[in-house]
Design a protein around this motif. Structure first.
Motif, PDB file in Angstrom:
ATOM      1  N   THR A  76     -72.271  14.750 -31.228  1.00 27.91           N
ATOM      2  CA  THR A  76     -73.118  13.650 -31.705  1.00 27.91           C
ATOM      3  C   THR A  76     -72.365  12.326 -31.731  1.00 27.91           C
ATOM      4  O   THR A  76     -72.976  11.263 -31.802  1.00 27.91           O
ATOM      5  N   GLU A  77     -71.012  12.390 -31.695  1.00 27.74           N
ATOM      6  CA  GLU A  77     -70.201  11.171 -31.741  1.00 27.74           C
ATOM      7  C   GLU A  77     -69.704  10.755 -30.355  1.00 27.74           C
ATOM      8  O   GLU A  77     -69.434   9.580 -30.114  1.00 27.74           O
ATOM      9  N   ILE A  78     -69.540  11.730 -29.482  1.00 29.38           N
ATOM     10  CA  ILE A  78     -69.036  11.460 -28.138  1.00 29.38           C
ATOM     11  C   ILE A  78     -70.093  11.897 -27.128  1.00 29.38           C
ATOM     12  O   ILE A  78     -70.690  12.966 -27.272  1.00 29.38           O
ATOM     13  N   ASP A  79     -70.293  11.081 -26.128  1.00 30.91           N
ATOM     14  CA  ASP A  79     -71.327  11.369 -25.125  1.00 30.91           C
ATOM     15  C   ASP A  79     -70.782  12.310 -24.049  1.00 30.91           C
ATOM     16  O   ASP A  79     -69.982  11.911 -23.205  1.00 30.91           O
ATOM     17  N   PHE A  80     -71.168  13.589 -24.119  1.00 33.13           N
ATOM     18  CA  PHE A  80     -70.817  14.533 -23.059  1.00 33.13           C
ATOM     19  C   PHE A  80     -71.875  15.621 -23.009  1.00 33.13           C
ATOM     20  O   PHE A  80     -72.620  15.857 -23.969  1.00 33.13           O
ATOM     21  N   ASP A  81     -71.934  16.298 -21.867  1.00 39.40           N
ATOM     22  CA  ASP A  81     -72.920  17.348 -21.638  1.00 39.40           C
ATOM     23  C   ASP A  81     -72.377  18.660 -22.183  1.00 39.40           C
ATOM     24  O   ASP A  81     -71.589  19.342 -21.532  1.00 39.40           O
ATOM     25  N   ASN A  82     -72.802  19.021 -23.396  1.00 43.21           N
ATOM     26  CA  ASN A  82     -72.296  20.232 -24.045  1.00 43.21           C
ATOM     27  C   ASN A  82     -72.913  21.474 -23.403  1.00 43.21           C
ATOM     28  O   ASN A  82     -73.938  21.410 -22.719  1.00 43.21           O
ATOM     29  N   LEU A  83     -72.265  22.634 -23.619  1.00 47.00           N
ATOM     30  CA  LEU A  83     -72.818  23.886 -23.130  1.00 47.00           C
ATOM     31  C   LEU A  83     -74.124  24.199 -23.857  1.00 47.00           C
ATOM     32  O   LEU A  83     -74.288  23.886 -25.042  1.00 47.00           O
ATOM     33  N   THR A  84     -75.023  24.842 -23.151  1.00 45.86           N
ATOM     34  CA  THR A  84     -76.283  25.257 -23.767  1.00 45.86           C
ATOM     35  C   THR A  84     -76.046  26.472 -24.654  1.00 45.86           C
ATOM     36  O   THR A  84     -74.967  27.101 -24.614  1.00 45.86           O
ATOM     37  N   THR A  85     -77.040  26.826 -25.446  1.00 39.68           N
ATOM     38  CA  THR A  85     -76.923  27.998 -26.314  1.00 39.68           C
ATOM     39  C   THR A  85     -76.663  29.260 -25.500  1.00 39.68           C
ATOM     40  O   THR A  85     -75.819  30.096 -25.864  1.00 39.68           O
ATOM     41  N   ASN A  86     -77.364  29.410 -24.395  1.00 45.06           N
ATOM     42  CA  ASN A  86     -77.159  30.587 -23.542  1.00 45.06           C
ATOM     43  C   ASN A  86     -75.751  30.619 -22.954  1.00 45.06           C
ATOM     44  O   ASN A  86     -75.138  31.686 -22.825  1.00 45.06           O
ATOM     45  N   GLU A  87     -75.230  29.430 -22.588  1.00 46.47           N
ATOM     46  CA  GLU A  87     -73.882  29.361 -22.009  1.00 46.47           C
ATOM     47  C   GLU A  87     -72.822  29.674 -23.062  1.00 46.47           C
ATOM     48  O   GLU A  87     -71.831  30.366 -22.771  1.00 46.47           O
ATOM     49  N   TRP A  88     -73.011  29.184 -24.290  1.00 44.32           N
ATOM     50  CA  TRP A  88     -72.076  29.534 -25.366  1.00 44.32           C
ATOM     51  C   TRP A  88     -72.132  31.041 -25.641  1.00 44.32           C
ATOM     52  O   TRP A  88     -71.122  31.662 -25.983  1.00 44.32           O
ATOM     53  N   THR A  89     -73.308  31.650 -25.495  1.00 46.53           N
ATOM     54  CA  THR A  89     -73.456  33.097 -25.692  1.00 46.53           C
ATOM     55  C   THR A  89     -72.767  33.873 -24.565  1.00 46.53           C
ATOM     56  O   THR A  89     -72.178  34.945 -24.787  1.00 46.53           O
ATOM     57  N   LEU A  90     -72.813  33.326 -23.351  1.00 45.13           N
ATOM     58  CA  LEU A  90     -72.204  33.979 -22.189  1.00 45.13           C
ATOM     59  C   LEU A  90     -70.678  33.880 -22.206  1.00 45.13           C
ATOM     60  O   LEU A  90     -69.981  34.773 -21.704  1.00 45.13           O
TER      61      LEU A  90
END
Length: 685
Positions: free
Chosen positions: A410-424
């Motif tokens: 929320t403080e730095i602009d980047f494309d975070n992993l999705t929930t499914n990707e964090w699960t994988l």
């Protein structure tokens, strides 16, 4: 005191001074030294008489000990200030003092207890650096003459100066210091304060005299070890310096000595200019063998990467060669992570890591966030394309900092992993973990080629287990299984791998499939009989294939020739050959029947990999298996990977830094040779 040692009368002394008025001060000092020298003879004689009467301490230990100030039953070591019990009165003894010196201060022990009680070991002449010759040393405080002479500046080639020159050269090579270091004012002031007599040499003296001498002597010592070996294995790789684009080819030697100790050394890191073609590689490798007087029939095998040019070069040179296990794992990894879900996961992870590693502000914020949460700060790890396990470390660290990264999104602009990707992600890490563990194990210097087949077999079994995995991870394991089988399917057919595994008492034939186990055992027996007797094993199942003929007439000619040869062999020789063959086969069968040693055990000697040391077993059992132990030295000499060469290039990168961009290739090779080999030979050259 005899007249020859009386002090001259004032008048005679004054006449001497007046007659040399222009050099009065110098002559006064010379006269004083002369008086002191003559007086010393009488003093030494008197001390010797006192020692014979028992009025003085004659043990060499007292050269390095003094009485304790408060406890008469102890003595104080003047080297380390340790307090050592030595008894009181008639029970007083120097045995404990002697043991302390021998255990803790071997150099001082040598000085105190050489063959002559008054002798001390010192460096001999320049051409025998490191050897010792006796020199008289009195067990007294320095005399006035010794104090005066100790202030004199040494000449550049004095024995004391030469000894320090070599030590300085070792420091430059091992700690990758620039030659200009010896001319830095801070370094010179330090030595002037510590050893005012020492004439610090300039950089030219170090480059032209000292370093070349250290190199020649070190090379000679390693050369003698190479010459004593029956078989030697090698690793080789090619590297280009990013500072000046100089190319180098490495050449490291690996052997097992007579007491079953692994020996490793960097033989060369040769400047390799021009195109890195197969033909050029072949010429350079053969040239390096020639420079070390190593015939090609002494080469067991050479471990290299899977580049087409080096494979062609070694085949053209007619040298046995095998691929680096770690590099082959790298290729299997890259072929396997092409599944869309995993490929995207790795790509997005790289971008997240880059967002923090390439920004000082973001990196600081990441560390601060961890501190605020009471965690030990960790940095994200950026992977390297040529090191598959760096991708594993990147994903593992990303998983560790999952909560922190999520809070910073929320403080730095980047494309975070999705929930499914964090699960994988944890599943991908779990699949890669065995690969990482195996890569780490085979990268130790003590790892040998016999470990490759067992590791591959374990990986294949692991990748066949897919229970509890979702579709994406099942696909990843399936791809790994396919690519590992493809890359390593022919391992049992390669003698360098198969025979090494058989001759490793941890594995023997256990990791071969049912349909290859007997064939590999027969091949090994056939090979040994061929080497020992010059004939193949007639009972071998391989023999019919080896005796295929091109045509009938070839068979006809061969039968006539064989008949003539047999007629010339005496019955005694035939009988002796039969006895020898029976003995060799019996020895091999006895080895197969012996129980394998545990792969891991706290009761046996371990290598730095944490596994039991097979060479320790061979050292203990070499007399029981006199023929097999020879081939164990051969086939177990090869490392599992070419990591040894790659580490050398990491050291080369330290030598060719921004301070040495103008260093010539020959000087670079010399420094790299010394940096690696001096610690190996414990600086004894």
């Amino acid at each position: 005191m005899s007249s020859s040692h009386e002090v001259p009368s004032p008048s005679s002394s004054q006449d001497e001074v007046n007659s040399n008025s222009l050099g009065g001060e110098q002559n006064q000092q010379a006269g004083l030294l002369s008086l002191l020298r003559s007086g010393e003879k009488t003093r030494a004689s008197a001390l010797k008489q006192e020692a014979q009467k028992g009025t003085r301490r004659t043990s060499g230990a007292w050269l390095w000990f003094k009485d304790h100030s408060t406890n008469p039953s102890k003595a104080v070591c003047t080297v380390c200030n340790g307090e050592i019990a030595c008894g009181i009165g008639k029970s007083r003894s120097t045995s404990s003092l002697k043991k302390h010196l021998e255990a803790k201060h071997p150099t001082h022990y040598q000085q105190a207890y050489s063959n002559d009680p008054d002798a001390v070991a010192v460096s001999s002449d320049d051409d025998n650096y490191g050897s010792t010759t006796p020199k008289k040393m009195r067990l007294t405080q320095p005399t006035l003459i010794e104090s005066l002479e100790s202030k004199k500046k040494w000449k550049i080639d004095d024995l004391g100066a030469q000894s320090l020159h070599y030590t300085l050269g070792e420091m430059i090579a091992v700690y990758v210091l620039p030659y200009s270091f010896v001319e830095k004012i801070g370094f010179r002031r330090l030595l002037a304060a510590m050893k005012p007599q020492y004439p610090v040499p300039g950089r030219t003296y170090m480059t032209d005299t000292i370093i070349p001498k250290i190199y020649e002597r070190t090379r000679k010592k390693i050369w003698s070890q190479v010459q004593d070996a029956t078989w030697i294995s090698f690793t080789s790789d090619i590297w280009t310096s990013e500072h000046n684009n100089f190319g180098f080819i490495s050449f490291t030697g690996h052997l097992i000595d007579e007491i079953f100790k692994h020996r490793h050394a960097v033989l060369q890191c040769k400047h390799f200019s021009g195109e890195h073609s197969g033909q050029k590689i072949s010429e350079v490798i053969l040239d390096m063998l020639k420079s070390w007087d190593i015939p090609t029939n002494k080469v067991h095998t050479l471990v290299r990467d899977n580049g087409a040019n080096i494979v062609k070069g070694l085949n053209d040179a007619n040298l046995s060669n095998i691929g680096c296990f770690a590099h082959t794992i790298q290729l299997a990894f890259h072929d396997s992570v092409k599944a869309v879900s995993v490929k995207n996961l790795i790509a997005k992870s790289r971008k997240i890591v880059a967002k923090f590693t390439q920004s000082q502000k973001n990196s600081t914020l990441l560390l601060k966030k961890q501190k605020d949460m009471g965690l030990t700060p960790k940095k994200l790890i950026q992977d390297v394309a040529t090191r598959w396990n760096s991708t594993f470390y990147m994903l593992e660290r990303l998983q560790d900092l999952k909560a922190i990264i999520a809070s910073l999104s929320t403080e730095i602009d980047f494309d975070n992993l999705t929930t499914n990707e964090w699960t994988l992600l944890p599943g991908v890490i779990a699949i890669l973990k065995p690969l990482e563990e195996i890569t780490k194990l085979v990268s130790f210097n003590s790892s040998i080629v016999s470990e490759v087949i067992p590791n591959v077999e374990a990986l294949l079994r692991y990748f066949k287990k897919t229970e509890g995995l979702d579709a994406g991870l099942k696909t990843l394991k399936k791809e790994f299984l396919k690519n590992v089988e493809k890359r390593f399917e022919k391992l049992p057919d390669v003698d360098e791998y198969a025979f090494a595994t058989c001759l490793d008492p941890r594995y023997k034939q256990m990791f071969f499939s049912d349909n290859t186990r007997d064939l590999v055992k027969a091949r090994l027996q056939n090979f040994i009989l061929q080497e020992e007797m010059g004939i193949p094993d007639p009972a071998s199942p391989l023999e019919p294939q080896r005796l295929l003929h091109v045509s009938f007439w070839n068979c006809y000619d061969e039968a006539i020739k064989q008949s003539m040869e047999i007629s010339e062999v005496s019955e005694e020789n035939i009988e002796a050959a039969a006895v020898k063959r029976t003995s060799i086969v019996a020895e091999i069968n006895s080895y197969w029947k012996a129980d394998p040693i545990p792969i891991k055990s706290k009761t046996l000697t371990l290598t730095d990999t944490g596994l039991n040391d097979p060479l320790k077993w061979w050292k203990t059992n070499k007399d029981k298996f006199p023929t097999l132990q020879k081939y164990a030295k051969k086939f177990l000499s090869a490392p599992a990977t070419s990591v040894y060469s790659e580490r050398m290039f990491s050291e080369a990168g330290q030598i060719y830094d921004n301070l040495r961009t103008q260093l010539t290739p020959n000087h670079a090779e010399t420094l790299l040779f010394l940096k690696h080999n001096l610690p190996i030979i414990n600086y004894q050259y």
